[in-house]
Design a protein around this motif. Structure first.
Motif, short mmCIF file in Angstrom:
data_model
loop_
_atom_site.label_atom_id
_atom_site.label_comp_id
_atom_site.label_asym_id
_atom_site.label_seq_id
_atom_site.Cartn_x
_atom_site.Cartn_y
_atom_site.Cartn_z
N VAL A 198 44.54 44.43 32.71
CA VAL A 198 45.75 44.79 31.97
C VAL A 198 46.93 43.89 32.32
CG1 VAL A 198 45.06 47.21 31.72
CG2 VAL A 198 46.44 46.52 33.70
N HIS A 199 46.71 42.99 33.27
CA HIS A 199 47.78 42.12 33.74
C HIS A 199 47.12 40.94 34.44
CE1 HIS A 199 51.18 40.80 36.29
NE2 HIS A 199 51.96 41.37 35.38
N LYS A 214 54.39 52.74 26.62
CA LYS A 214 54.19 51.58 25.76
C LYS A 214 53.87 50.33 26.56
CE LYS A 214 56.47 48.90 22.11
NZ LYS A 214 57.69 48.73 21.32
N ASN A 215 54.46 50.22 27.76
CA ASN A 215 54.34 48.98 28.52
C ASN A 215 53.76 49.15 29.92
OD1 ASN A 215 55.64 47.34 26.49
ND2 ASN A 215 57.55 48.33 27.08
N SER A 216 53.33 50.34 30.29
CA SER A 216 52.84 50.52 31.67
C SER A 216 51.81 51.62 31.76
CB SER A 216 54.02 50.81 32.61
OG SER A 216 54.61 52.06 32.28
N THR A 225 52.41 47.46 35.19
CA THR A 225 52.86 46.94 33.90
C THR A 225 51.70 46.31 33.13
OG1 THR A 225 55.06 46.48 34.78
CG2 THR A 225 54.43 45.31 32.78
N VAL A 226 51.64 46.58 31.84
CA VAL A 226 50.63 45.95 31.00
C VAL A 226 51.18 44.60 30.55
CG1 VAL A 226 49.27 46.11 28.87
CG2 VAL A 226 49.79 48.18 30.20
N GLU A 228 51.83 41.08 28.61
CA GLU A 228 52.01 40.83 27.18
C GLU A 228 50.70 40.44 26.50
OE1 GLU A 228 54.13 41.13 23.87
OE2 GLU A 228 55.03 41.42 25.86
N TYR A 230 47.75 41.23 27.23
CA TYR A 230 46.72 42.26 27.29
C TYR A 230 47.08 43.51 26.49
CZ TYR A 230 45.32 39.33 31.20
OH TYR A 230 44.96 38.25 31.98
N LYS A 231 48.28 43.54 25.92
CA LYS A 231 48.77 44.76 25.26
C LYS A 231 47.93 45.14 24.06
CE LYS A 231 53.62 44.71 26.69
NZ LYS A 231 55.03 44.56 26.26
N GLU A 232 47.54 44.16 23.26
CA GLU A 232 46.80 44.47 22.04
C GLU A 232 45.44 45.09 22.36
OE1 GLU A 232 46.78 45.08 18.16
OE2 GLU A 232 48.43 44.05 19.19
N LYS A 235 45.98 48.58 23.74
CA LYS A 235 46.38 49.50 22.66
C LYS A 235 45.17 49.99 21.89
CE LYS A 235 49.37 49.79 18.56
NZ LYS A 235 48.28 50.24 17.66
#
Length: 243
Positions: A198-199, A214-216, A225-226, A228, A230-232, A235
Motif C-alpha cells: 500500500v506504500h 480515503k488515504n490511510s 498512509t496509502v 499515491e 497504490y490508491k487505485e 480502492k
C-alpha cells in the motif's frame, strides 16, 4: 542453476555490442533484449520483465540514472541493475537507487562476470529465503542474523521497509522481526490474497485492517498512509468489501 534474463542498454554501438557478447558467453545469463536509449528500455523492461539490466548512465533524453529512479517508484518487481559508465562519479547515486554494481568503462569480461555473479548470488539467496511448510502457505521462513525463523502468516500485522532490511510487525505482543531482504522480494513471496503493498515502505495484512479512510489504513494503533501509486488498487479491494 538459475538463469537471469537480461536487457542491455547503451547508446554507444560498440559498448552495447560488448555487453551483448559478454551476456551471451555467460552460462547463467540470457539476453532477452537490447536497445540504445532509456525510453525504449522502460517499455522493454515492462514487457520482458528481466531479472537484470546492464544500464549505461549517460544517454540523451532520459539518463540511465533517471530510468533507475523511475523504476524504483513503480509497483511490482524491479530488475537488478548494473550500471555501465565511463565516468567514476556516479557511485553514490548508484547506491541510492539500489544498483547492485557499477562497471567503469572500459571493463574486462572478468569484471563483468564478477558483477553478474553478485546479482546471481543475491537472486539465489532471495529465492531460498522462504520455504513454505504447507501447501496453503501458512508459514514463511526468514533469515534473522544467523538462523532461519519460522513466521506464521496469520501473525503478521504489517511489514515495514527500513533501507536494506524489512521489519515484520507481529500481533499478540510478539517482538518485531528484522531480516536482511528487500520489501519487493518479500512481496513476491507473500500470497496476494492475504497481503497488499500500500506504500513504497509498507505491506499490510488485509485481514488485520481495523479501519480505513480515503488515504490511510489503521492496524491496531498504527496508521499507515496509502501511497499515491497504490490508491487505485487498494480502492478496488475496499469497494469489494463495502458491497
Amino acid at each position: 542453476m538459475i538463469t537471469l534474463k537480461c536487457i542491455a542498454v547503451d547508446d554507444e554501438p560498440l559498448a552495447l555490442k560488448l555487453v551483448q557478447t559478454f551476456i551471451e558467453q555467460t552460462p547463467f545469463l540470457e539476453l532477452t533484449a537490447s536497445c540504445d536509449n532509456a525510453v525504449e528500455a522502460m517499455t522493454l523492461i515492462k514487457d520482458k520483465q528481466p531479472d537484470l539490466v546492464f544500464l549505461d548512465i549517460n544517454m540523451p533524453n532520459l539518463t540511465g540514472m533517471e530510468l533507475a529512479r523511475l523504476l524504483q517508484e513503480q509497483p511490482g518487481q524491479v530488475p537488478k541493475i548494473v550500471f555501465t559508465t565511463a565516468y567514476n562519479h556516479y557511485a553514490i547515486e548508484g547506491y541510492k537507487v539500489n544498483a547492485v554494481d557499477y562497471l567503469l568503462k572500459p571493463f574486462s569480461y572478468e569484471e563483468f562476470l564478477r558483477a553478474a555473479h553478485k546479482v546471481l548470488q543475491i537472486t539465489t539467496e532471495a529465492s531460498t529465503q522462504f520455504q513454505s511448510v504447507t501447501a496453503d502457505d501458512e508459514f514463511i521462513f526468514l533469515k534473522v542474523e544467523y538462523q532461519w525463523v519460522r513466521i506464521s502468516l496469520k501473525d503478521i500485522l504489517y511489514i515495514e521497509s527500513l533501507k536494506d532490511y524489512v521489519k515484520v510487525h507481529l500481533d499478540d505482543s510478539q517482538k518485531a522481526i528484522m531480516s536482511l531482504i528487500s520489501l519487493k522480494a518479500l512481496e513476491e513471496k507473500l500470497p496476494s490474497a492475504k497481503f497488499m503493498r500500500v506504500h513504497r515502505s509498507f505491506i499490510v495484512a488485509l485481514d488485520k485492517i481495523n479501519a480505513i479512510t480515503k488515504n490511510s489504513i489503521l492496524i491496531g494503533k498504527t496508521e499507515i498512509t496509502v501511497g499515491e501509486q497504490y490508491k487505485e488498487t487498494f480502492k478496488t479491494i475496499v469497494d469489494k468489501w463495502l458491497k
